[in-house]
Design a protein around this motif. Structure first.
Motif, PDB file in Angstrom:
ATOM      1  N   PHE A   9       6.996  49.656 -54.300  1.00  0.00           N
ATOM      2  CA  PHE A   9       7.575  48.710 -53.591  1.00  0.00           C
ATOM      3  C   PHE A   9       8.118  47.347 -53.627  1.00  0.00           C
ATOM      4  N   ALA A  10       8.353  47.872 -55.214  1.00  0.00           N
ATOM      5  CA  ALA A  10       8.308  46.684 -56.043  1.00  0.00           C
ATOM      6  C   ALA A  10      10.563  46.751 -55.502  1.00  0.00           C
ATOM      7  N   GLY A  11      10.668  45.482 -55.440  1.00  0.00           N
ATOM      8  CA  GLY A  11      11.696  44.875 -54.670  1.00  0.00           C
ATOM      9  C   GLY A  11      12.035  45.017 -54.068  1.00  0.00           C
ATOM     10  N   CYS A  12      11.364  45.364 -52.922  1.00  0.00           N
ATOM     11  CA  CYS A  12      11.822  45.600 -51.420  1.00  0.00           C
ATOM     12  C   CYS A  12      10.825  44.817 -50.773  1.00  0.00           C
ATOM     13  N   ASP A  13      11.567  44.185 -49.462  1.00  0.00           N
ATOM     14  CA  ASP A  13      10.354  43.389 -48.352  1.00  0.00           C
ATOM     15  C   ASP A  13       9.864  44.137 -47.674  1.00  0.00           C
ATOM     16  N   ALA A  14       8.817  43.569 -46.812  1.00  0.00           N
ATOM     17  CA  ALA A  14       7.872  44.050 -46.168  1.00  0.00           C
ATOM     18  C   ALA A  14       8.271  44.707 -45.090  1.00  0.00           C
ATOM     19  N   GLY A  15       9.604  44.797 -44.165  1.00  0.00           N
ATOM     20  CA  GLY A  15      10.650  45.265 -44.106  1.00  0.00           C
ATOM     21  C   GLY A  15      11.260  46.832 -44.294  1.00  0.00           C
ATOM     22  N   THR A  16      11.100  46.929 -45.499  1.00  0.00           N
ATOM     23  CA  THR A  16      12.115  47.686 -45.933  1.00  0.00           C
ATOM     24  C   THR A  16      10.898  48.671 -45.839  1.00  0.00           C
ATOM     25  N   ARG A  17       9.843  48.809 -46.713  1.00  0.00           N
ATOM     26  CA  ARG A  17       8.655  49.558 -46.923  1.00  0.00           C
ATOM     27  C   ARG A  17       8.433  50.714 -46.016  1.00  0.00           C
ATOM     28  N   PRO A  18       8.114  50.500 -44.504  1.00  0.00           N
ATOM     29  CA  PRO A  18       7.483  51.951 -43.621  1.00  0.00           C
ATOM     30  C   PRO A  18       9.648  52.359 -43.170  1.00  0.00           C
ATOM     31  N   ALA A  19      10.441  51.835 -43.693  1.00  0.00           N
ATOM     32  CA  ALA A  19      11.551  52.602 -44.166  1.00  0.00           C
ATOM     33  C   ALA A  19      11.390  54.094 -45.580  1.00  0.00           C
ATOM     34  N   ARG A  20      10.883  52.827 -46.605  1.00  0.00           N
ATOM     35  CA  ARG A  20      10.473  53.777 -48.056  1.00  0.00           C
ATOM     36  C   ARG A  20       9.361  54.997 -47.548  1.00  0.00           C
ATOM     37  N   PRO A  46      -0.495  52.288 -36.713  1.00  0.00           N
ATOM     38  CA  PRO A  46      -0.931  51.002 -37.682  1.00  0.00           C
ATOM     39  C   PRO A  46      -1.389  51.701 -38.709  1.00  0.00           C
ATOM     40  N   GLU A  47      -1.435  53.224 -38.792  1.00  0.00           N
ATOM     41  CA  GLU A  47      -1.268  53.905 -39.821  1.00  0.00           C
ATOM     42  C   GLU A  47      -0.177  53.843 -40.716  1.00  0.00           C
ATOM     43  N   LEU A  48       1.119  54.197 -40.672  1.00  0.00           N
ATOM     44  CA  LEU A  48       2.246  53.814 -41.297  1.00  0.00           C
ATOM     45  C   LEU A  48       2.021  52.266 -41.545  1.00  0.00           C
ATOM     46  N   ALA A  49       1.710  51.078 -40.975  1.00  0.00           N
ATOM     47  CA  ALA A  49       1.115  49.682 -41.111  1.00  0.00           C
ATOM     48  C   ALA A  49       0.766  49.701 -42.777  1.00  0.00           C
ATOM     49  N   THR A  50      -0.240  50.700 -42.701  1.00  0.00           N
ATOM     50  CA  THR A  50      -1.232  50.093 -43.852  1.00  0.00           C
ATOM     51  C   THR A  50      -0.738  51.272 -45.440  1.00  0.00           C
ATOM     52  N   LEU A  51      -0.349  53.112 -44.620  1.00  0.00           N
ATOM     53  CA  LEU A  51       0.378  53.323 -45.526  1.00  0.00           C
ATOM     54  C   LEU A  51       1.514  52.214 -46.361  1.00  0.00           C
ATOM     55  N   SER A  52       2.203  51.446 -45.827  1.00  0.00           N
ATOM     56  CA  SER A  52       3.399  50.769 -46.114  1.00  0.00           C
ATOM     57  C   SER A  52       2.724  49.077 -45.983  1.00  0.00           C
ATOM     58  N   ALA A  54       2.055  47.162 -44.869  1.00  0.00           N
ATOM     59  CA  ALA A  54       2.418  45.644 -43.967  1.00  0.00           C
ATOM     60  C   ALA A  54       2.131  45.421 -43.323  1.00  0.00           C
ATOM     61  N   ALA A  55       1.904  44.336 -42.370  1.00  0.00           N
ATOM     62  CA  ALA A  55       1.305  43.653 -40.955  1.00  0.00           C
ATOM     63  C   ALA A  55       2.210  44.804 -39.752  1.00  0.00           C
ATOM     64  N   GLU A  56       1.151  45.063 -39.132  1.00  0.00           N
ATOM     65  CA  GLU A  56       1.729  46.040 -37.749  1.00  0.00           C
ATOM     66  C   GLU A  56       2.717  45.103 -37.303  1.00  0.00           C
ATOM     67  N   PRO A  57       2.594  44.120 -36.488  1.00  0.00           N
ATOM     68  CA  PRO A  57       4.314  43.534 -36.206  1.00  0.00           C
ATOM     69  C   PRO A  57       5.269  43.691 -37.205  1.00  0.00           C
ATOM     70  N   THR A  58       4.789  43.839 -38.168  1.00  0.00           N
ATOM     71  CA  THR A  58       6.505  44.055 -39.487  1.00  0.00           C
ATOM     72  C   THR A  58       6.849  45.307 -38.926  1.00  0.00           C
ATOM     73  N   VAL A  59       5.977  46.385 -39.186  1.00  0.00           N
ATOM     74  CA  VAL A  59       6.597  47.623 -38.654  1.00  0.00           C
ATOM     75  C   VAL A  59       7.118  47.881 -37.140  1.00  0.00           C
ATOM     76  N   HIS A  60       6.555  47.142 -35.950  1.00  0.00           N
ATOM     77  CA  HIS A  60       6.727  47.474 -34.717  1.00  0.00           C
ATOM     78  C   HIS A  60       8.630  46.799 -35.256  1.00  0.00           C
ATOM     79  N   LYS A  61       8.920  45.427 -35.589  1.00  0.00           N
ATOM     80  CA  LYS A  61       9.999  45.237 -35.943  1.00  0.00           C
ATOM     81  C   LYS A  61      11.289  46.661 -36.311  1.00  0.00           C
ATOM     82  N   ALA A  62      10.437  46.819 -37.363  1.00  0.00           N
ATOM     83  CA  ALA A  62      10.839  47.486 -39.060  1.00  0.00           C
ATOM     84  C   ALA A  62      11.572  48.779 -37.611  1.00  0.00           C
ATOM     85  N   LEU A  63      10.939  49.134 -37.137  1.00  0.00           N
ATOM     86  CA  LEU A  63      10.515  50.950 -36.481  1.00  0.00           C
ATOM     87  C   LEU A  63      12.152  50.723 -35.326  1.00  0.00           C
TER      88      LEU A  63
END
Length: 95
Positions: A9-20, A46-52, A54-63
Protein backbone atom coordinates in the motif's frame (compact mmCIF):
# COMPACT_ATOMS: atom_id res chain seq x y z
CA UNK A 1 -6.00 -16.86 8.68
CA UNK A 2 -3.70 -15.39 6.06
CA UNK A 3 -5.24 -15.54 2.59
CA UNK A 4 -2.39 -14.06 0.59
CA UNK A 5 0.83 -12.16 0.92
CA UNK A 6 0.64 -8.62 2.18
CA UNK A 7 -0.42 -6.15 -0.48
CA UNK A 8 1.89 -3.16 -0.96
CA UNK A 9 0.00 0.00 0.00
CA UNK A 10 3.06 2.26 -0.01
CA UNK A 11 2.61 5.34 -2.11
CA UNK A 12 -1.12 5.04 -2.68
CA UNK A 13 -4.10 6.78 -1.15
CA UNK A 14 -6.96 5.18 0.76
CA UNK A 15 -9.19 5.30 -2.32
CA UNK A 16 -6.72 3.20 -4.32
CA UNK A 17 -6.18 0.51 -1.70
CA UNK A 18 -9.58 -1.21 -2.22
CA UNK A 19 -8.74 -1.52 -5.93
CA UNK A 20 -5.45 -3.21 -5.02
CA UNK A 21 -7.22 -5.64 -2.72
CA UNK A 22 -9.84 -6.45 -5.36
CA UNK A 23 -7.13 -6.92 -7.98
CA UNK A 24 -5.24 -9.35 -5.74
CA UNK A 25 -8.38 -11.33 -4.90
CA UNK A 26 -9.46 -11.44 -8.56
CA UNK A 27 -6.04 -12.60 -9.73
CA UNK A 28 -5.73 -15.23 -7.01
CA UNK A 29 -9.26 -16.52 -6.50
CA UNK A 30 -11.41 -15.04 -9.27
CA UNK A 31 -13.10 -17.16 -11.91
CA UNK A 32 -11.98 -15.99 -15.38
CA UNK A 33 -14.69 -14.30 -17.41
CA UNK A 34 -13.67 -12.72 -20.72
CA UNK A 35 -11.24 -9.90 -19.98
CA UNK A 36 -12.20 -9.97 -16.32
CA UNK A 37 -13.02 -12.26 -13.44
CA UNK A 38 -15.85 -12.99 -11.03
CA UNK A 39 -15.17 -12.90 -7.29
CA UNK A 40 -17.81 -15.13 -5.73
CA UNK A 41 -16.77 -14.55 -2.14
CA UNK A 42 -19.42 -13.01 0.06
CA UNK A 43 -17.06 -10.05 0.63
CA UNK A 44 -18.80 -7.24 2.49
CA UNK A 45 -17.86 -3.59 2.26
CA UNK A 46 -16.79 -3.52 5.93
CA UNK A 47 -14.53 -6.52 5.24
CA UNK A 48 -13.06 -4.81 2.18
CA UNK A 49 -12.47 -1.72 4.33
CA UNK A 50 -10.59 -3.81 6.89
CA UNK A 51 -8.53 -5.60 4.25
CA UNK A 52 -7.58 -2.32 2.59
CA UNK A 53 -6.98 -0.34 5.77
CA UNK A 54 -9.53 2.28 4.75
CA UNK A 55 -12.66 3.69 6.33
CA UNK A 56 -16.00 2.32 5.12
CA UNK A 57 -17.10 5.61 3.51
CA UNK A 58 -13.84 5.63 1.55
CA UNK A 59 -14.52 2.10 0.31
CA UNK A 60 -18.08 3.08 -0.64
CA UNK A 61 -16.71 5.96 -2.75
CA UNK A 62 -13.99 3.78 -4.30
CA UNK A 63 -16.50 1.07 -5.28
CA UNK A 64 -18.91 3.66 -6.67
CA UNK A 65 -16.09 5.15 -8.78
CA UNK A 66 -15.10 1.69 -10.05
CA UNK A 67 -18.72 0.88 -10.93
CA UNK A 68 -19.30 4.24 -12.66
CA UNK A 69 -16.20 3.80 -14.81
CA UNK A 70 -17.18 0.25 -15.79
CA UNK A 71 -14.24 -1.42 -14.06
CA UNK A 72 -16.45 -3.57 -11.81
CA UNK A 73 -20.06 -4.50 -11.35
CA UNK A 74 -21.51 -5.77 -8.10
CA UNK A 75 -24.23 -8.24 -7.38
CA UNK A 76 -25.53 -10.30 -4.52
CA UNK A 77 -22.47 -11.94 -2.93
CA UNK A 78 -20.30 -11.31 -5.97
CA UNK A 79 -18.11 -8.71 -7.60
CA UNK A 80 -17.38 -8.92 -11.30
CA UNK A 81 -14.20 -7.32 -12.52
CA UNK A 82 -15.19 -6.37 -16.04
CA UNK A 83 -11.63 -5.74 -17.19
CA UNK A 84 -8.60 -6.84 -15.17
CA UNK A 85 -6.30 -4.52 -17.15
CA UNK A 86 -8.45 -1.50 -16.23
CA UNK A 87 -8.52 -2.54 -12.58
CA UNK A 88 -4.76 -2.98 -12.61
CA UNK A 89 -4.42 0.51 -14.09
CA UNK A 90 -6.50 1.99 -11.28
CA UNK A 91 -4.80 -0.05 -8.57
CA UNK A 92 -1.21 0.50 -9.63
CA UNK A 93 -1.19 3.82 -11.52
CA UNK A 94 1.60 6.22 -10.68
CA UNK A 95 0.45 8.88 -8.22
Amino acid sequence: MRLWARIDFAGCDAGTRPARVLHQIAMTYGEPLGAGAVIRWPLTQPELATLSGAAEPTVHKALRRLRETGVISTGYRSITVEDLALLRGVAFADP
